[in-house]
Scaffold this motif. Sequence first.
Motif, PDB file in Angstrom:
ATOM      1  N   ARG A   1       0.978  -1.146  -0.345  1.00 58.98           N
ATOM      2  CA  ARG A   1      -0.410   0.082  -0.091  1.00 58.98           C
ATOM      3  C   ARG A   1       1.110   0.923  -0.009  1.00 58.98           C
ATOM      4  O   ARG A   1       2.141   1.512   0.811  1.00 58.98           O
ATOM      5  CB  ARG A   1      -1.567   0.058   1.292  1.00 58.98           C
ATOM      6  CG  ARG A   1       0.024   0.113   2.268  1.00 58.98           C
ATOM      7  CD  ARG A   1      -1.319  -0.090   3.687  1.00 58.98           C
ATOM      8  NE  ARG A   1      -0.654   0.104   5.509  1.00 58.98           N
ATOM      9  CZ  ARG A   1      -0.249   1.014   5.491  1.00 58.98           C
ATOM     10  NH1 ARG A   1      -1.371   2.632   5.019  1.00 58.98           N
ATOM     11  NH2 ARG A   1       0.744   0.897   7.078  1.00 58.98           N
ATOM     12  N   ASP A   2       0.185   2.439  -0.649  1.00 59.70           N
ATOM     13  CA  ASP A   2       0.951   3.325  -0.886  1.00 59.70           C
ATOM     14  C   ASP A   2       1.006   4.719   0.354  1.00 59.70           C
ATOM     15  O   ASP A   2      -0.221   5.272   0.384  1.00 59.70           O
ATOM     16  CB  ASP A   2       0.587   3.859  -1.809  1.00 59.70           C
ATOM     17  CG  ASP A   2       1.404   5.908  -2.273  1.00 59.70           C
ATOM     18  OD1 ASP A   2       1.907   6.299  -1.721  1.00 59.70           O
ATOM     19  OD2 ASP A   2       2.022   6.010  -3.355  1.00 59.70           O
ATOM     20  N   PHE A   3       1.713   4.705   1.485  1.00 61.44           N
ATOM     21  CA  PHE A   3       1.208   5.336   2.711  1.00 61.44           C
ATOM     22  C   PHE A   3       1.035   6.777   2.041  1.00 61.44           C
ATOM     23  O   PHE A   3      -0.015   7.198   2.811  1.00 61.44           O
ATOM     24  CB  PHE A   3       2.441   5.571   3.564  1.00 61.44           C
ATOM     25  CG  PHE A   3       2.961   4.011   3.740  1.00 61.44           C
ATOM     26  CD1 PHE A   3       2.527   2.925   3.909  1.00 61.44           C
ATOM     27  CD2 PHE A   3       4.073   4.213   5.314  1.00 61.44           C
ATOM     28  CE1 PHE A   3       2.475   1.768   4.329  1.00 61.44           C
ATOM     29  CE2 PHE A   3       3.896   2.958   6.119  1.00 61.44           C
ATOM     30  CZ  PHE A   3       3.677   2.033   5.310  1.00 61.44           C
ATOM     31  N   LEU A   4       1.152   7.157   1.038  1.00 61.03           N
ATOM     32  CA  LEU A   4       0.996   8.511   1.271  1.00 61.03           C
ATOM     33  C   LEU A   4      -0.272   8.713   0.039  1.00 61.03           C
ATOM     34  O   LEU A   4      -1.154   9.361   0.945  1.00 61.03           O
ATOM     35  CB  LEU A   4       2.272   8.816  -0.372  1.00 61.03           C
ATOM     36  CG  LEU A   4       3.640   9.121   0.119  1.00 61.03           C
ATOM     37  CD1 LEU A   4       4.282   9.748  -0.352  1.00 61.03           C
ATOM     38  CD2 LEU A   4       3.950  10.495   1.569  1.00 61.03           C
ATOM     39  N   LEU A   5      -0.643   8.206  -0.906  1.00 62.11           N
ATOM     40  CA  LEU A   5      -1.675   8.090  -0.969  1.00 62.11           C
ATOM     41  C   LEU A   5      -3.411   7.951   0.116  1.00 62.11           C
ATOM     42  O   LEU A   5      -4.136   8.142  -0.110  1.00 62.11           O
ATOM     43  CB  LEU A   5      -2.288   7.471  -2.102  1.00 62.11           C
ATOM     44  CG  LEU A   5      -1.134   7.138  -3.324  1.00 62.11           C
ATOM     45  CD1 LEU A   5      -1.769   6.579  -4.014  1.00 62.11           C
ATOM     46  CD2 LEU A   5      -1.231   8.733  -4.196  1.00 62.11           C
ATOM     47  N   ASP A   6      -3.178   6.816   1.088  1.00 59.64           N
ATOM     48  CA  ASP A   6      -3.307   6.268   1.469  1.00 59.64           C
ATOM     49  C   ASP A   6      -3.904   7.667   3.450  1.00 59.64           C
ATOM     50  O   ASP A   6      -4.950   7.640   3.280  1.00 59.64           O
ATOM     51  CB  ASP A   6      -3.049   5.276   2.751  1.00 59.64           C
ATOM     52  CG  ASP A   6      -3.489   3.844   1.836  1.00 59.64           C
ATOM     53  OD1 ASP A   6      -4.009   3.781   0.977  1.00 59.64           O
ATOM     54  OD2 ASP A   6      -2.642   2.487   2.031  1.00 59.64           O
ATOM     55  N   ALA A   7      -3.090   8.117   2.880  1.00 59.53           N
ATOM     56  CA  ALA A   7      -2.564   9.246   3.978  1.00 59.53           C
ATOM     57  C   ALA A   7      -3.490  10.736   3.345  1.00 59.53           C
ATOM     58  O   ALA A   7      -3.186  12.131   3.823  1.00 59.53           O
ATOM     59  CB  ALA A   7      -1.836  10.417   4.487  1.00 59.53           C
ATOM     60  N   GLY A   8      -4.338  10.376   1.833  1.00 57.04           N
ATOM     61  CA  GLY A   8      -4.310  11.690   1.118  1.00 57.04           C
ATOM     62  C   GLY A   8      -3.697  13.064   0.418  1.00 57.04           C
ATOM     63  O   GLY A   8      -4.072  13.923  -0.396  1.00 57.04           O
ATOM     64  N   ILE A   9      -2.552  12.725   0.463  1.00 56.15           N
ATOM     65  CA  ILE A   9      -1.159  12.937  -0.027  1.00 56.15           C
ATOM     66  C   ILE A   9      -1.334  12.364  -1.786  1.00 56.15           C
ATOM     67  O   ILE A   9      -0.661  11.638  -2.117  1.00 56.15           O
ATOM     68  CB  ILE A   9       0.024  12.700   1.054  1.00 56.15           C
ATOM     69  CG1 ILE A   9       0.080  13.246   1.381  1.00 56.15           C
ATOM     70  CG2 ILE A   9       0.791  13.831  -0.414  1.00 56.15           C
ATOM     71  CD1 ILE A   9       0.560  12.556   2.710  1.00 56.15           C
ATOM     72  N   ASP A  10      -1.908  13.331  -2.373  1.00 50.23           N
ATOM     73  CA  ASP A  10      -1.726  13.099  -3.686  1.00 50.23           C
ATOM     74  C   ASP A  10      -0.913  13.469  -4.445  1.00 50.23           C
ATOM     75  O   ASP A  10      -0.781  14.396  -5.541  1.00 50.23           O
ATOM     76  CB  ASP A  10      -3.021  13.388  -4.638  1.00 50.23           C
ATOM     77  CG  ASP A  10      -3.193  12.830  -6.145  1.00 50.23           C
ATOM     78  OD1 ASP A  10      -2.484  12.324  -6.785  1.00 50.23           O
ATOM     79  OD2 ASP A  10      -4.479  12.941  -6.973  1.00 50.23           O
ATOM     80  N   TRP A  11       0.035  12.791  -4.482  1.00 49.52           N
ATOM     81  CA  TRP A  11       2.001  13.000  -5.418  1.00 49.52           C
ATOM     82  C   TRP A  11       1.777  12.674  -6.599  1.00 49.52           C
ATOM     83  O   TRP A  11       2.699  13.384  -7.053  1.00 49.52           O
ATOM     84  CB  TRP A  11       3.050  11.758  -4.990  1.00 49.52           C
ATOM     85  CG  TRP A  11       3.066  10.896  -4.843  1.00 49.52           C
ATOM     86  CD1 TRP A  11       2.589   9.992  -3.503  1.00 49.52           C
ATOM     87  CD2 TRP A  11       2.904  10.199  -5.689  1.00 49.52           C
ATOM     88  NE1 TRP A  11       2.500   8.806  -4.103  1.00 49.52           N
ATOM     89  CE2 TRP A  11       3.426   8.335  -5.149  1.00 49.52           C
ATOM     90  CE3 TRP A  11       3.952  10.348  -6.859  1.00 49.52           C
ATOM     91  CZ2 TRP A  11       3.755   7.815  -5.709  1.00 49.52           C
ATOM     92  CZ3 TRP A  11       3.898   8.620  -7.847  1.00 49.52           C
ATOM     93  CH2 TRP A  11       3.587   7.720  -7.236  1.00 49.52           C
ATOM     94  N   LYS A  12       0.894  11.706  -7.186  1.00 46.78           N
ATOM     95  CA  LYS A  12       0.785  11.245  -9.244  1.00 46.78           C
ATOM     96  C   LYS A  12       0.301  13.013  -9.430  1.00 46.78           C
ATOM     97  O   LYS A  12       0.678  12.697 -10.374  1.00 46.78           O
ATOM     98  CB  LYS A  12       0.241  10.416  -9.207  1.00 46.78           C
ATOM     99  CG  LYS A  12       0.499   8.568  -8.318  1.00 46.78           C
ATOM    100  CD  LYS A  12      -0.157   7.686  -8.625  1.00 46.78           C
ATOM    101  CE  LYS A  12       0.617   6.733  -8.131  1.00 46.78           C
ATOM    102  NZ  LYS A  12      -0.304   5.590  -8.609  1.00 46.78           N
ATOM    103  N   THR A  13      -0.877  13.635  -8.755  1.00 48.35           N
ATOM    104  CA  THR A  13      -1.185  14.483  -9.200  1.00 48.35           C
ATOM    105  C   THR A  13      -0.641  15.742  -9.381  1.00 48.35           C
ATOM    106  O   THR A  13       0.493  16.534  -9.933  1.00 48.35           O
ATOM    107  CB  THR A  13      -3.048  15.092  -8.644  1.00 48.35           C
ATOM    108  OG1 THR A  13      -3.722  13.914  -9.069  1.00 48.35           O
ATOM    109  CG2 THR A  13      -3.464  16.572  -9.476  1.00 48.35           C
ATOM    110  N   HIS A  14       0.314  16.004  -8.517  1.00 49.59           N
ATOM    111  CA  HIS A  14       1.330  17.163  -7.791  1.00 49.59           C
ATOM    112  C   HIS A  14       2.139  16.680  -9.267  1.00 49.59           C
ATOM    113  O   HIS A  14       3.125  17.436  -9.485  1.00 49.59           O
ATOM    114  CB  HIS A  14       1.772  17.200  -6.274  1.00 49.59           C
ATOM    115  CG  HIS A  14       3.203  18.341  -6.373  1.00 49.59           C
ATOM    116  ND1 HIS A  14       4.078  17.737  -6.350  1.00 49.59           N
ATOM    117  CD2 HIS A  14       2.933  19.019  -5.780  1.00 49.59           C
ATOM    118  CE1 HIS A  14       4.464  19.532  -5.925  1.00 49.59           C
ATOM    119  NE2 HIS A  14       3.915  19.434  -6.155  1.00 49.59           N
TER     120      HIS A  14
END
Length: 215
Positions: A175-188
Amino acid sequence: MIRLYGFPLSNYFNKVKFILLEHGIAFEEVAAGFGQDEATLARSPLGKVPYIETDAGPLCESQVIVDYLASAHPDKPIFAADPYQAAKERELATFIDLHLELVARDLYKQAFFGGTVTDYTKSRVEKLLTRHVAGFARIAKFAPYVAGPAFSIADVCAFVSLPLVGLATKAVYGRDFLLDAGIDWKTHGKTIGERPAAQKVTADRLAYMEAQKRG
């Protein structure tokens, strides 16, 4: 002219290179890896990259280099003019570098290089990253940039390092810890990736990887 030493797979090398390109600061790129030879240690005491040579002498550590560039080129808006906002940008950059990427780095052996990490390491990193990602989520705005409405050094750090954190946790824990926390690094990353400096950094990194494959 500034001489920047390192290689395009280093996210911290790319952090400095991005800033130099973004702000139009002339530099010469010098291919260099980690080393313990005297010539390297004279410029970078631990033999790490990146490091730079200036007319006044050498400097190492990516954030120190960025701070130097801001001081040496006051006409370049590397940091916000408002002191508090500039400090917040540095705070976010430090958080990404030290509390996210540096912690996740212990997973890279398994995530990216075909090795394995111990159960102890997995447990320790999971505990730290869970807390650190939650902390980062409290201060990062992504509105649309990490520090708010304006592009900053925090976006450069996020662009070169958050994908490593997200991909490493996905590979090791499923699991992606960032995406799970609502940190959308992909869009950024897509947003920042539209900038010419980001495109140059990415193109050079991909070309370096392709050259490594060819031997």
